[in-house]
Design a protein around this motif. Structure first.
Motif, PDB file in Angstrom:
ATOM      1  N   ILE A  33       0.823  -1.203   0.000  1.00 35.38           N
ATOM      2  CA  ILE A  33       0.000   0.000   0.000  1.00 35.38           C
ATOM      3  C   ILE A  33       0.862   1.260   0.000  1.00 35.38           C
ATOM      4  CG2 ILE A  33      -1.640   1.336   1.390  1.00 35.38           C
ATOM      5  CD1 ILE A  33      -2.866  -1.338   2.266  1.00 35.38           C
ATOM      6  N   GLY A  34       1.956   1.236   0.746  1.00 35.77           N
ATOM      7  CA  GLY A  34       2.843   2.395   0.783  1.00 35.77           C
ATOM      8  C   GLY A  34       3.398   2.734  -0.595  1.00 35.77           C
ATOM      9  N   GLN A  35       3.771   1.731  -1.357  1.00 31.86           N
ATOM     10  CA  GLN A  35       4.298   1.971  -2.697  1.00 31.86           C
ATOM     11  C   GLN A  35       3.209   2.522  -3.625  1.00 31.86           C
ATOM     12  OE1 GLN A  35       6.376  -1.383  -4.317  1.00 31.86           O
ATOM     13  NE2 GLN A  35       6.754  -0.411  -6.308  1.00 31.86           N
ATOM     14  N   ILE A  36       1.974   2.041  -3.461  1.00 35.73           N
ATOM     15  CA  ILE A  36       0.863   2.565  -4.269  1.00 35.73           C
ATOM     16  C   ILE A  36       0.654   4.043  -3.966  1.00 35.73           C
ATOM     17  CG2 ILE A  36      -1.621   2.430  -4.673  1.00 35.73           C
ATOM     18  CD1 ILE A  36      -1.452  -0.557  -4.085  1.00 35.73           C
ATOM     19  N   ILE A  37       0.706   4.401  -2.681  1.00 36.59           N
ATOM     20  CA  ILE A  37       0.513   5.797  -2.293  1.00 36.59           C
ATOM     21  C   ILE A  37       1.630   6.671  -2.853  1.00 36.59           C
ATOM     22  CG2 ILE A  37       0.498   7.366  -0.305  1.00 36.59           C
ATOM     23  CD1 ILE A  37      -1.029   5.215   1.233  1.00 36.59           C
ATOM     24  N   ALA A 183       1.868  15.764  -3.535  1.00 37.77           N
ATOM     25  CA  ALA A 183       3.296  15.682  -3.208  1.00 37.77           C
ATOM     26  C   ALA A 183       3.504  15.164  -1.789  1.00 37.77           C
ATOM     27  CB  ALA A 183       3.947  17.051  -3.371  1.00 37.77           C
ATOM     28  N   MET A 184       2.606  15.514  -0.877  1.00 38.95           N
ATOM     29  CA  MET A 184       2.734  15.063   0.508  1.00 38.95           C
ATOM     30  C   MET A 184       2.588  13.554   0.641  1.00 38.95           C
ATOM     31  SD  MET A 184       3.414  17.590   2.509  1.00 38.95           S
ATOM     32  CE  MET A 184       2.975  16.916   4.110  1.00 38.95           C
ATOM     33  N   LEU A 185       1.962  12.925  -0.356  1.00 34.80           N
ATOM     34  CA  LEU A 185       1.769  11.479  -0.291  1.00 34.80           C
ATOM     35  C   LEU A 185       3.073  10.705  -0.526  1.00 34.80           C
ATOM     36  CD1 LEU A 185      -1.585  11.102  -2.271  1.00 34.80           C
ATOM     37  CD2 LEU A 185      -1.245  11.263   0.196  1.00 34.80           C
ATOM     38  N   ILE A 186       4.042  11.329  -1.163  1.00 33.68           N
ATOM     39  CA  ILE A 186       5.303  10.635  -1.455  1.00 33.68           C
ATOM     40  C   ILE A 186       6.058  10.287  -0.172  1.00 33.68           C
ATOM     41  CG2 ILE A 186       7.509  10.769  -2.677  1.00 33.68           C
ATOM     42  CD1 ILE A 186       6.136  12.644  -4.697  1.00 33.68           C
ATOM     43  N   PRO A 187       6.352  11.266   0.701  1.00 36.31           N
ATOM     44  CA  PRO A 187       7.003  10.887   1.970  1.00 36.31           C
ATOM     45  C   PRO A 187       6.091  10.042   2.861  1.00 36.31           C
ATOM     46  CG  PRO A 187       6.415  13.212   1.989  1.00 36.31           C
ATOM     47  CD  PRO A 187       6.205  12.737   0.599  1.00 36.31           C
ATOM     48  N   THR A 188       4.775  10.253   2.746  1.00 39.43           N
ATOM     49  CA  THR A 188       3.842   9.463   3.554  1.00 39.43           C
ATOM     50  C   THR A 188       3.936   7.988   3.201  1.00 39.43           C
ATOM     51  OG1 THR A 188       2.304  11.314   3.705  1.00 39.43           O
ATOM     52  CG2 THR A 188       1.424   9.119   4.153  1.00 39.43           C
ATOM     53  N   GLY A 189       3.937   7.678   1.909  1.00 45.14           N
ATOM     54  CA  GLY A 189       4.060   6.291   1.475  1.00 45.14           C
ATOM     55  C   GLY A 189       5.384   5.678   1.898  1.00 45.14           C
ATOM     56  N   THR A 190       6.442   6.489   1.863  1.00 50.18           N
ATOM     57  CA  THR A 190       7.767   6.009   2.278  1.00 50.18           C
ATOM     58  C   THR A 190       7.772   5.639   3.754  1.00 50.18           C
ATOM     59  OG1 THR A 190       8.803   7.458   0.622  1.00 50.18           O
ATOM     60  CG2 THR A 190      10.215   6.583   2.373  1.00 50.18           C
ATOM     61  N   VAL A 191       7.197   6.511   4.581  1.00 44.90           N
ATOM     62  CA  VAL A 191       7.121   6.232   6.020  1.00 44.90           C
ATOM     63  C   VAL A 191       6.267   4.993   6.277  1.00 44.90           C
ATOM     64  CG1 VAL A 191       6.261   7.092   8.233  1.00 44.90           C
ATOM     65  CG2 VAL A 191       7.496   8.630   6.693  1.00 44.90           C
ATOM     66  N   LEU A 192       5.178   4.851   5.520  1.00 41.18           N
ATOM     67  CA  LEU A 192       4.290   3.701   5.683  1.00 41.18           C
ATOM     68  C   LEU A 192       5.037   2.401   5.384  1.00 41.18           C
ATOM     69  CD1 LEU A 192       1.331   3.268   6.473  1.00 41.18           C
ATOM     70  CD2 LEU A 192       0.762   3.215   4.045  1.00 41.18           C
ATOM     71  N   LEU A 193       5.881   2.410   4.365  1.00 34.42           N
ATOM     72  CA  LEU A 193       6.673   1.226   4.042  1.00 34.42           C
ATOM     73  C   LEU A 193       7.623   0.876   5.188  1.00 34.42           C
ATOM     74  CD1 LEU A 193       7.624   1.864   0.293  1.00 34.42           C
ATOM     75  CD2 LEU A 193       6.153   0.043   1.163  1.00 34.42           C
ATOM     76  N   MET A 196       5.620  -0.446   8.304  1.00 33.32           N
ATOM     77  CA  MET A 196       5.085  -1.793   8.082  1.00 33.32           C
ATOM     78  C   MET A 196       6.175  -2.790   7.712  1.00 33.32           C
ATOM     79  SD  MET A 196       1.538  -0.851   6.058  1.00 33.32           S
ATOM     80  CE  MET A 196       0.901  -2.525   6.248  1.00 33.32           C
ATOM     81  N   GLU A 197       7.440  -2.299   7.686  1.00 32.41           N
ATOM     82  CA  GLU A 197       8.605  -3.135   7.375  1.00 32.41           C
ATOM     83  C   GLU A 197       8.419  -3.880   6.044  1.00 32.41           C
ATOM     84  OE1 GLU A 197       9.239  -5.639  10.760  1.00 32.41           O
ATOM     85  OE2 GLU A 197      10.050  -4.023  11.993  1.00 32.41           O
ATOM     86  N   GLN A 198       7.999  -3.125   5.042  1.00 37.03           N
ATOM     87  CA  GLN A 198       7.813  -3.680   3.706  1.00 37.03           C
ATOM     88  C   GLN A 198       8.816  -3.065   2.744  1.00 37.03           C
ATOM     89  OE1 GLN A 198       3.651  -2.630   3.140  1.00 37.03           O
ATOM     90  NE2 GLN A 198       3.012  -4.751   3.524  1.00 37.03           N
ATOM     91  N   SER A 199       9.142  -3.798   1.720  1.00 37.01           N
ATOM     92  CA  SER A 199      10.055  -3.310   0.698  1.00 37.01           C
ATOM     93  C   SER A 199       9.286  -3.056  -0.592  1.00 37.01           C
ATOM     94  CB  SER A 199      11.169  -4.331   0.438  1.00 37.01           C
ATOM     95  OG  SER A 199      11.912  -4.583   1.611  1.00 37.01           O
ATOM     96  N   MET A 200       9.760  -2.111  -1.369  1.00 41.11           N
ATOM     97  CA  MET A 200       9.141  -1.838  -2.665  1.00 41.11           C
ATOM     98  C   MET A 200       9.405  -3.011  -3.599  1.00 41.11           C
ATOM     99  SD  MET A 200       9.961   2.245  -3.192  1.00 41.11           S
ATOM    100  CE  MET A 200       8.866   2.366  -4.609  1.00 41.11           C
ATOM    101  N   VAL A 201       8.430  -3.307  -4.421  1.00 41.80           N
ATOM    102  CA  VAL A 201       8.563  -4.410  -5.370  1.00 41.80           C
ATOM    103  C   VAL A 201       8.730  -3.856  -6.770  1.00 41.80           C
ATOM    104  CG1 VAL A 201       7.151  -5.915  -3.935  1.00 41.80           C
ATOM    105  CG2 VAL A 201       6.072  -4.575  -5.744  1.00 41.80           C
TER     106      VAL A 201
END
Length: 294
Positions: A33-37, A183-193, A196-201
């Protein structure tokens, strides 16, 4: 005012948002979800930044530090995380039905925090609409889906965003506001990743195409809804926002094989009826005040 054109643009916008939701839900099966955001934020920010630059509207300014803009951006983050998560984890039809309560919550917030006058009829409609949300969620019952609370989070975030937008100085354009919000969603998605200890695919070409299509359709839908509100009378055009639920139901049933139960449909009908009544009542009061004023 060209109401027919405004209605068609509003319906097209709602169809576009429903299709964007479809792409997001399909991508969420293989992408965090973080990467989608992050992708949605980057795509939307780029699109609106280009429009702002072409209009000669500077993106880097002190407007970003304006309190209503900061509040709007924070609310955009809360709302987007909630809605994307709700789409990913719950049926599209139920998530979209709950989102329809946003205008009611905006009216509630305007009464509580902006001093708007809301009579007992609209208060009653708001309460009934929120009961419709509870019917869909069904807390404490066997049909309760905890993830549906993310849709409630989305309603709260989007309502605060809309209320904050009303307080933004008129000199700040809608295009610039949209660019900031995305633009604010970019750092938000990064923090979410990270949280949640997830990596981008690495997305496959098909997933990339679906994500890009969702972003493009979403940008078109935003343009269409803005144009609809400008070319048609608000009181005539706004009720057609609820066609989004019709499109969501069609997509949910045909694409994702969803089967909304009777309670979901009843709750959705209550929310829409309450929202339409509130819109109608607001229009009557505005028309009456114009007739009374000299």
């Amino acid at each position: 005012m060209d109401n027919t054109r405004g209605i068609l643009l509003m319906v097209a916008a709602m169809a576009g948002f429903a299709i964007e939701d479809m792409f997001i839900k399909s991508v969420a099966e293989v992408m965090p979800i973080g990467q989608i955001i992050i992708a949605l934020g980057a795509g939307g920010a780029l699109a609106f930044a280009i429009v702002a630059i072409r209009k000669g509207d500077p993106l880097v300014s002190r407007d970003l530090l304006c309190t209503p803009v900061i509040l709007r951006n924070l609310a955009e983050i809360v709302g987007t995380i909630g809605f994307v998560t709700a789409i990913a984890l719950t049926p599209l039809s139920s998530a979209s039905a709950i989102i329809q309560a946003t205008p009611l919550v905006v009216t509630l917030g305007a009464a509580l925090f902006l001093g708007a006058e809301v009579g007992w009829r609209r208060w009653s409609a708001i309460i009934v609409g929120l009961i419709g949300v509870l019917i869909i969620i069904r807390p404490g019952l066997s049909g309760f889906e905890p993830a549906s609370l993310f849709a409630v989070q989305a309603v709260i975030g989007l309502a605060i965003r809309d209320l904050a937008t009303r307080a933004v100085p008129p000199g700040i354009s809608s295009v610039k506001l949209s660019a900031y919000g995305f633009a604010m969603l970019i750092p938000t998605g990064t923090v979410l990743l990270l949280v949640m200890e997830q990596s981008m695919v690495t997305p496959t070409p098909g997933v990339t195409a679906a994500l890009c299509a969702g972003i493009l359709v979403g940008v078109f839908a935003y343009y269409a809804i803005t144009a609809a509100m400008r070319v048609g009378e608000i009181a005539v055009v706004t009720p057609f926002r609820y066609t989004r639920l019709i499109f969501a139901l069609i997509i949910g049933v045909t694409v994702f094989n969803e089967r909304p139960d009777a309670w979901t449909l009843i709750g959705a009908a209550i929310i829409i009826a309450s929202g339409l009544y509130t819109l109608t009542r607001e229009h009557r009061l505005q028309r009456r005040s114009r007739q009374v004023s000299p």
